[in-house]
Design an enzyme around this catalytic site. Structure first.
Site, PDB file in Angstrom:
ATOM      1  N   CYS A  67       0.832  -1.193   0.000  1.00 26.84           N
ATOM      2  CA  CYS A  67       0.000   0.000   0.000  1.00 26.84           C
ATOM      3  C   CYS A  67       0.866   1.242   0.000  1.00 26.84           C
ATOM      4  O   CYS A  67       2.079   1.189  -0.170  1.00 26.84           O
ATOM      5  CB  CYS A  67      -0.900   0.011   1.237  1.00 26.84           C
ATOM      6  SG  CYS A  67      -1.809  -1.521   1.500  1.00 26.84           S
ATOM      7  N   LEU A  89      -3.891  -1.530  -1.351  1.00 23.76           N
ATOM      8  CA  LEU A  89      -3.920  -2.566  -2.374  1.00 23.76           C
ATOM      9  C   LEU A  89      -4.259  -3.858  -1.643  1.00 23.76           C
ATOM     10  O   LEU A  89      -3.454  -4.396  -0.873  1.00 23.76           O
ATOM     11  CB  LEU A  89      -2.553  -2.690  -3.066  1.00 23.76           C
ATOM     12  CG  LEU A  89      -2.414  -3.798  -4.113  1.00 23.76           C
ATOM     13  CD1 LEU A  89      -3.385  -3.586  -5.272  1.00 23.76           C
ATOM     14  CD2 LEU A  89      -0.975  -3.868  -4.634  1.00 23.76           C
ATOM     15  N   ILE A 141      -4.665  -7.454  -0.548  1.00 24.18           N
ATOM     16  CA  ILE A 141      -3.969  -8.713  -0.820  1.00 24.18           C
ATOM     17  C   ILE A 141      -4.434  -9.817   0.127  1.00 24.18           C
ATOM     18  O   ILE A 141      -4.754 -10.917  -0.288  1.00 24.18           O
ATOM     19  CB  ILE A 141      -2.436  -8.541  -0.676  1.00 24.18           C
ATOM     20  CG1 ILE A 141      -1.918  -7.437  -1.605  1.00 24.18           C
ATOM     21  CG2 ILE A 141      -1.719  -9.864  -0.942  1.00 24.18           C
ATOM     22  CD1 ILE A 141      -1.965  -7.748  -3.068  1.00 24.18           C
ATOM     23  N   ASN A 192       2.348  -0.639   5.376  1.00 25.08           N
ATOM     24  CA  ASN A 192       2.623  -0.966   3.983  1.00 25.08           C
ATOM     25  C   ASN A 192       3.500  -2.205   3.947  1.00 25.08           C
ATOM     26  O   ASN A 192       4.565  -2.229   4.555  1.00 25.08           O
ATOM     27  CB  ASN A 192       3.348   0.204   3.299  1.00 25.08           C
ATOM     28  CG  ASN A 192       3.857  -0.158   1.911  1.00 25.08           C
ATOM     29  OD1 ASN A 192       3.287  -0.990   1.220  1.00 25.08           O
ATOM     30  ND2 ASN A 192       4.957   0.473   1.509  1.00 25.08           N
ATOM     31  N   GLU A 209       3.895  -6.738   3.718  1.00 23.28           N
ATOM     32  CA  GLU A 209       3.335  -8.044   4.058  1.00 23.28           C
ATOM     33  C   GLU A 209       4.145  -8.667   5.191  1.00 23.28           C
ATOM     34  O   GLU A 209       5.379  -8.590   5.196  1.00 23.28           O
ATOM     35  CB  GLU A 209       3.374  -8.999   2.858  1.00 23.28           C
ATOM     36  CG  GLU A 209       2.571  -8.553   1.652  1.00 23.28           C
ATOM     37  CD  GLU A 209       1.071  -8.583   1.868  1.00 23.28           C
ATOM     38  OE1 GLU A 209       0.617  -9.207   2.844  1.00 23.28           O
ATOM     39  OE2 GLU A 209       0.361  -7.981   1.046  1.00 23.28           O
ATOM     40  N   ASP A 220      -2.870  -9.423   8.332  1.00 24.67           N
ATOM     41  CA  ASP A 220      -1.595  -9.349   9.042  1.00 24.67           C
ATOM     42  C   ASP A 220      -1.439  -8.020   9.771  1.00 24.67           C
ATOM     43  O   ASP A 220      -0.641  -7.904  10.709  1.00 24.67           O
ATOM     44  CB  ASP A 220      -0.415  -9.590   8.089  1.00 24.67           C
ATOM     45  CG  ASP A 220      -0.453  -8.739   6.831  1.00 24.67           C
ATOM     46  OD1 ASP A 220      -1.452  -8.036   6.603  1.00 24.67           O
ATOM     47  OD2 ASP A 220       0.527  -8.788   6.058  1.00 24.67           O
TER      48      ASP A 220
END
EC number: 6.3.5.4
Length: 618
Positions: free
Chosen positions: A2, A50, A52, A74, A76, A99
């Site tokens: 993101c 975004l 995911i 931002n 993962e 997460d």
């Protein structure tokens, strides 16, 4: 993956919206912001998402956890499922499958040491209401960007400079950063193109006290440059352990609630990642590669061989100069400070077309740095003995070379290197401008803190140049390139070879497990050859490049001459316009290849044209 933003500066709602919109390409699925009053003022968090993991709106950000924690994040966290399970056993509850929520609980459990628990690529900021502080962290190897502006009680942060730059009237362009850019092809951390905006360094966290504006950073992770941890097993044991690590690193990066693919260039690293993905995935893997009309730059046939062997769903993206010039024209919209790695162009092209089919792509980045894969490591091997020759003898040789008329380019390059004290200085020179005659001022390449990874005696020269590249070239260049190129098209890129466990394991291995004579990345290749035939890779290594040297002399010649006219060059204060014009003419005539200098100046000229008005250069 993101774009994040936050500020204590009291901007208007419309201004906040515009600051988020300017980087909406990083997260087009949801744009939100929220303001949190505190005793000394107001804090605003903003987020471009975004989606995911957990695509439901319940996982939108800014996110609040137990009323004590607010977060923008931002990246993962690949081990979030394991962390979540452990935290649940300790009494923590979760209302999403994301997460992001796990980071919040991890912070409550481990405090400012929470980043050490996270395996991932990340940049996040937490507002801890009870402590009245901001706590933030950036991943170990700097895969995710984090810029910040600090002026007294005014604190502003973002994934990209442009969000901070907008409506901020207290900025000036850094003359030093321009020189650093012309030297390194990127601007080294912690600096940015603006004097007042800094980068949070990789493997670092920070706290900002909202009551007294105290800002502190600390390093929570570093590579083992002291050489404390050494693998004790034999080569076969190391190979078995590495394959196990790689399968896990790939497997946890295949977890997503959106389609996932793999970048496949046909080289060792991307082929290995594709092989691992094919092994652990329950579905046919989608792979993507780039093809150029210029055959010297086209390796798509090798990617096809690997794809056919592994039976992937392979897609070849064809590129020509027309699409290339479109990318050049918009380059600074995404790389919003000067950045001169020209492989960003094929990376953007690959991301642009890959996004049409998947939202996440795995890449092979990181293999060369950790496993001694760059050709320049062979250069070190070939040339380190030169520095066993007494300095007076080398100086004598330089005197002879300097008086040879019409000498070859190889001798022209050799002469300056003979003047240096040792192989470390030679390597440093090779990583910067070997020809800086066109720069008005000499830039001191020894003013960076990262030299400590190169100039010490804890490891041999190969391990030290590897460490130095991990702390400089990888974080300043490669990770910047990949992040901006992929996020320009809202594509998330994940790099299993940058899993910190893989990096730490590689560092622990004996050098000859990685570099054995002329055999580079030895152990990676041995793992790969268990899955893909060795004969496919019996060819010289080549980089991921675009044929700019050819385009600049042909299809893009008029473009270059117009953008870098003598009048335009005189507007760039730190270069010798006359000398640069002479070098451009040499390139156009085919006498010398100066494409890298031309590209570097095209990028700088474009950035200054779009951003330079109204800013002083100091």
């Amino acid at each position: 993956m993101c774009g994040i933003y936050g500020t204590t500066i009291p901007y208007k709602e419309e201004q906040i919206r515009q600051k988020l919109e300017i980087t909406s390409f990083r997260g087009p699925d949801q744009m939100r912001w929220e303001t949190f009053p505190y005793r000394e003022g107001c804090l605003t968090f903003g987020h471009n998402r975004l989606s995911i993991i957990d695509l439901d709106s319940r996982s939108d950000q800014p996110m609040t956890y137990t009323d004590r924690i607010h977060i923008v994040f931002n990246g993962e966290i690949y081990n979030y499922k394991t962390l979540r399970s452990d935290l649940q056993k300790k009494g923590y509850t979760f209302t999403t499958e994301s997460d992001t929520e796990v980071i919040c609980a991890t912070y409550i459990e481990y405090g400012e040491n929470c980043a050490t628990q996270l395996n991932g690529m990340f940049a996040f900021v937490i507002y801890d209401v009870s402590k009245n502080i901001l706590y933030g962290a950036k991943d170990r190897l700097g895969q995710k960007p984090f810029y910040y502006y600090l002026n007294g009680n005014q604190f502003e942060f973002a994934s990209q400079i442009s969000s901070i730059q907008l409506f901020n009237n207290n900025l000036s362009i850094s003359q030093k950063s321009i020189q650093e850019y012309l030297t390194w092809n990127s601007i080294p951390s912690p600096n940015s193109i603006f004097n007042e905006i800094k980068k949070l360094e990789d493997g670092h966290s920070f706290t900002f006290n909202l009551a007294n504006s105290d800002f502190q950073t600390r390093q929570y992770w570093d590579i083992d440059y002291a050489n404390k941890f050494q693998f004790k097993g034999d080569f076969q044991e190391a190979k078995t352990e590495l394959e196990k690590l790689l399968k896990d690193a790939v497997g946890i990066r295949l977890v997503a609630d959106v389609p996932v693919g793999v970048f496949l260039s046909g080289g060792v690293d991307s082929s290995l990642i594709t092989a691992m993905a094919s092994k652990v995935s329950g579905e046919k893997v989608k792979t993507f590669s780039v093809s150029f009309n210029e055959k010297d730059f086209d390796e798509s046939s090798y990617a096809r061989q690997v794809a056919d062997h592994l039976k992937t769903d392979h897609h070849v993206i064809k590129c020509d100069y027309k699409e290339g010039i479109d990318l050049i024209d918009t380059f600074s919209d995404y790389y919003d400070e000067p950045f001169a790695d020209s492989s960003a162009l094929p990376s953007m092209l690959l991301s642009k077309h890959t996004k049409k089919q998947v939202t996440v792509a795995l890449s092979g980045d990181g293999g060369d740095e950790s496993f001694l894969g760059y050709q320049r490591y062979q250069w070190v091997r070939s040339n380190k003995k030169i520095y066993n020759i007494p300095s007076f003898a080398r100086k004598l040789a330089v005197g002879i070379l300097d008086h040879i008329p019409h000498k070859s380019n190889r001798l022209n390059v050799l002469s300056p290197y003979l003047k240096l004290k040792n192989i470390e200085e030679a390597y440093l020179k090779s990583m910067t401008n070997s020809n800086a005659s066109w720069m008005k001022e000499t830039y001191d390449t020894k003013n960076i803190e990262e030299l400590k990874y190169l100039f010490h005696s804890n490891k041999n020269i190969y391990e030290r140049v590897s460490d130095f590249d991990l702390k400089t070239y990888l974080t300043w260049d490669i990770n910047t390139k990949v992040d901006r190129a992929s996020m320009a098209y809202s594509l998330e890129t994940r790099s299993p070879l940058l899993d910190y466990r893989v990096v730490e394991f590689a560092q622990s291995l004996p050098t000859d497990f990685k570099l054995y004579g002329n055999n580079q990345k030895r152990i990676l290749k041995e793992v790969l050859y268990s899955h893909v035939p060795e004969h496919i890779f019996k060819r010289p290594k080549s980089g991921f490049s675009v044929p700019l040297s050819v385009w600049f002399k042909n299809e893009l010649k008029d473009y270059v001459l117009a953008e870098l006219s003598y009048a335009s060059l005189t507007e760039i204060s730190c270069i010798n316009a006359k000398e640069v014009k002479n070098l451009i003419d040499q390139h156009m005539s085919g006498k010398w290849n100066h494409y890298s200098m031309i590209w570097k100046l095209l990028v700088l000229k474009q950035w200054l044209s779009k951003n330079g008005n109204g800013y002083s250069i100091v």
